[in-house]
Design a protein around this motif. Sequence first.
Motif, mmCIF file in Angstrom:
data_model
loop_
_atom_site.group_PDB
_atom_site.id
_atom_site.type_symbol
_atom_site.label_atom_id
_atom_site.label_comp_id
_atom_site.label_asym_id
_atom_site.label_seq_id
_atom_site.Cartn_x
_atom_site.Cartn_y
_atom_site.Cartn_z
ATOM 1 N N ASN A 174 -6.811 -1.293 -2.815
ATOM 2 C CA ASN A 174 -5.585 -1.708 -2.672
ATOM 3 C C ASN A 174 -4.221 -0.464 -2.299
ATOM 4 O O ASN A 174 -3.594 -0.531 -1.985
ATOM 5 C CB ASN A 174 -5.212 -1.801 -4.347
ATOM 6 C CG ASN A 174 -5.571 -3.044 -4.413
ATOM 7 O OD1 ASN A 174 -6.008 -3.300 -4.025
ATOM 8 N ND2 ASN A 174 -5.473 -3.612 -6.393
ATOM 9 N N HIS A 175 -5.177 0.448 -2.300
ATOM 10 C CA HIS A 175 -4.133 1.785 -1.351
ATOM 11 C C HIS A 175 -4.848 2.842 -0.756
ATOM 12 O O HIS A 175 -3.618 4.187 -0.108
ATOM 13 C CB HIS A 175 -3.783 3.078 -2.398
ATOM 14 C CG HIS A 175 -3.222 2.292 -3.671
ATOM 15 N ND1 HIS A 175 -4.347 2.081 -5.233
ATOM 16 C CD2 HIS A 175 -2.638 2.545 -4.620
ATOM 17 C CE1 HIS A 175 -3.290 1.477 -6.318
ATOM 18 N NE2 HIS A 175 -2.087 1.727 -5.596
ATOM 19 N N ASP A 176 -6.024 2.454 -0.012
ATOM 20 C CA ASP A 176 -6.168 3.213 1.238
ATOM 21 C C ASP A 176 -6.657 2.229 2.122
ATOM 22 O O ASP A 176 -7.883 1.544 2.551
ATOM 23 C CB ASP A 176 -7.669 4.202 0.748
ATOM 24 C CG ASP A 176 -8.756 4.778 1.682
ATOM 25 O OD1 ASP A 176 -7.422 4.824 2.924
ATOM 26 O OD2 ASP A 176 -9.224 5.796 1.212
ATOM 27 N N PRO A 177 -6.114 2.599 3.518
ATOM 28 C CA PRO A 177 -6.472 2.006 4.603
ATOM 29 C C PRO A 177 -7.639 1.918 5.558
ATOM 30 O O PRO A 177 -7.738 0.833 6.223
ATOM 31 C CB PRO A 177 -5.260 1.337 5.415
ATOM 32 C CG PRO A 177 -4.535 3.028 4.895
ATOM 33 C CD PRO A 177 -4.686 3.436 3.636
ATOM 34 N N LYS A 208 -5.038 -6.543 -3.926
ATOM 35 C CA LYS A 208 -5.016 -6.833 -2.679
ATOM 36 C C LYS A 208 -4.959 -5.436 -1.366
ATOM 37 O O LYS A 208 -4.098 -3.950 -1.445
ATOM 38 C CB LYS A 208 -3.221 -6.510 -3.013
ATOM 39 C CG LYS A 208 -2.886 -7.438 -4.228
ATOM 40 C CD LYS A 208 -1.596 -7.459 -5.312
ATOM 41 C CE LYS A 208 -0.870 -8.302 -6.145
ATOM 42 N NZ LYS A 208 -2.101 -8.532 -7.130
ATOM 43 N N ALA A 210 -5.001 -3.047 1.719
ATOM 44 C CA ALA A 210 -4.780 -2.032 2.066
ATOM 45 C C ALA A 210 -4.550 -2.406 3.224
ATOM 46 O O ALA A 210 -3.533 -2.171 4.321
ATOM 47 C CB ALA A 210 -3.708 -0.294 1.520
ATOM 48 N N ALA A 211 -6.021 -1.969 3.511
ATOM 49 C CA ALA A 211 -6.238 -2.800 5.441
ATOM 50 C C ALA A 211 -6.079 -4.016 5.314
ATOM 51 O O ALA A 211 -6.538 -5.021 4.556
ATOM 52 C CB ALA A 211 -7.648 -2.247 5.713
#
Length: 429
Positions: A174-177, A208, A210-211
Amino acid sequence: MKAYKDLSREELQELQTKLQAEYDKLKQAGIKLDMSRGKPGSDQLDLSSPMLDLLNSTSSFRGVNDLDIRNYGLLDGIAEAKELFAELMECTPDHVMVCGNSSLSIMYDLITRAMTHGIGGNTPWCKLEHVKFLCPVPGYDRHFAITEHFGIEMISIPMDENGPDMDLVEQYVNHDPMVKGIWNVPKYTNPAGIVYSDEVVRRFARLKPAAPDFRIFWDNAYVIHDLYPDNKGKLLNIVEECEKAGNPDMYYELCSTSKVTFPGSGVAALITSPANVEETKKLMSWQTIGYDKVNQMRHVLYFKNVAGMRAHMEKHADILRPKFEAVLNCLEKELGGLEIGSWIKPLGGYFIAFDTLEGCAKRVVGLCKDAGVIMTPAGSTYPYKNDPSDTSIRIAPTYPTADELKQACEVFVLCVKLASVEKYLASAN
């Protein structure tokens, strides 16, 4: 006998002398057994031999709509096979692509296309500076080999009896694309035999990312590989859960008949959203005009429906169950109470996971090899073949005969004992 940790140095030395003598005697026996892969035994393969008689030179080779299955075309598989896999995986046929004999090949191709052409119109991974993949551990060595082959950074995610650590998965996804995917064997995990809990599956579906091109690789290799007909592991349907969560394109689910019929000539399928199916078909059209539709039809005629597949797999279970129980009984009889190893009794799948004392797995596998029993190399169930605690060993009980398995178990437990005594003596210095 007392737990090894409670033995005095003198008791450990006396035990080591005894175990070493037993080991030296075993080495003289000339044992040659390979338990490194989870292969079906010949008696399992024999179960499917009648399938080879269903199509011959007098067959019509005509499928629905009077299509000749010997010819080119039908890139995503014959309709009859799509129906069969849709029933098996509890989805509709528009979610199904039926391919060749190997789900591993499908996964490799999916990663290859993501590298060269991207997913969903996003940047091809080969043009990115960094790509990461999450790897629940212990896990399937061939999954890790694919991502390592493409230079993708692999991040280990620990598992418990419910599945991967979802707090950690959510933190990364959810936080690292740069996190583009996660490997999974969700039912009867390879090698631990864990079935993902309902909550774990739901949390996967509710990710959810990020990528925008993140994908869950859901390798449902053991979807019907139950050992106990009255006690089957139950796994939530990732197709339904992703659709309910508003993430209909986020997964690639894989399955095959590799350990149902013939590993070298089974049938594999990709289960994913209709949008993903269309994208995959478009990119696949440069690769092939169609897979082996004759073999697909052979499987359909043999099983007829999922009830036929399940009945067939109960015959497999009758062969495998005694083998698994023989190993588990040996572990309990020889190692129970010694506190030098731990294991889980799986309800299905193809492996038994064994954890040694910290720092002993490589030594155990090496001792086994020197005594004539080849195991999966220690560390293989972790990315880069690096198990930081050196504890994880995969036991594959399916291929040996009953007599060979008994002999292999005798070697294995002796090696565990010997390596454990060595560790305690070394720490006592």
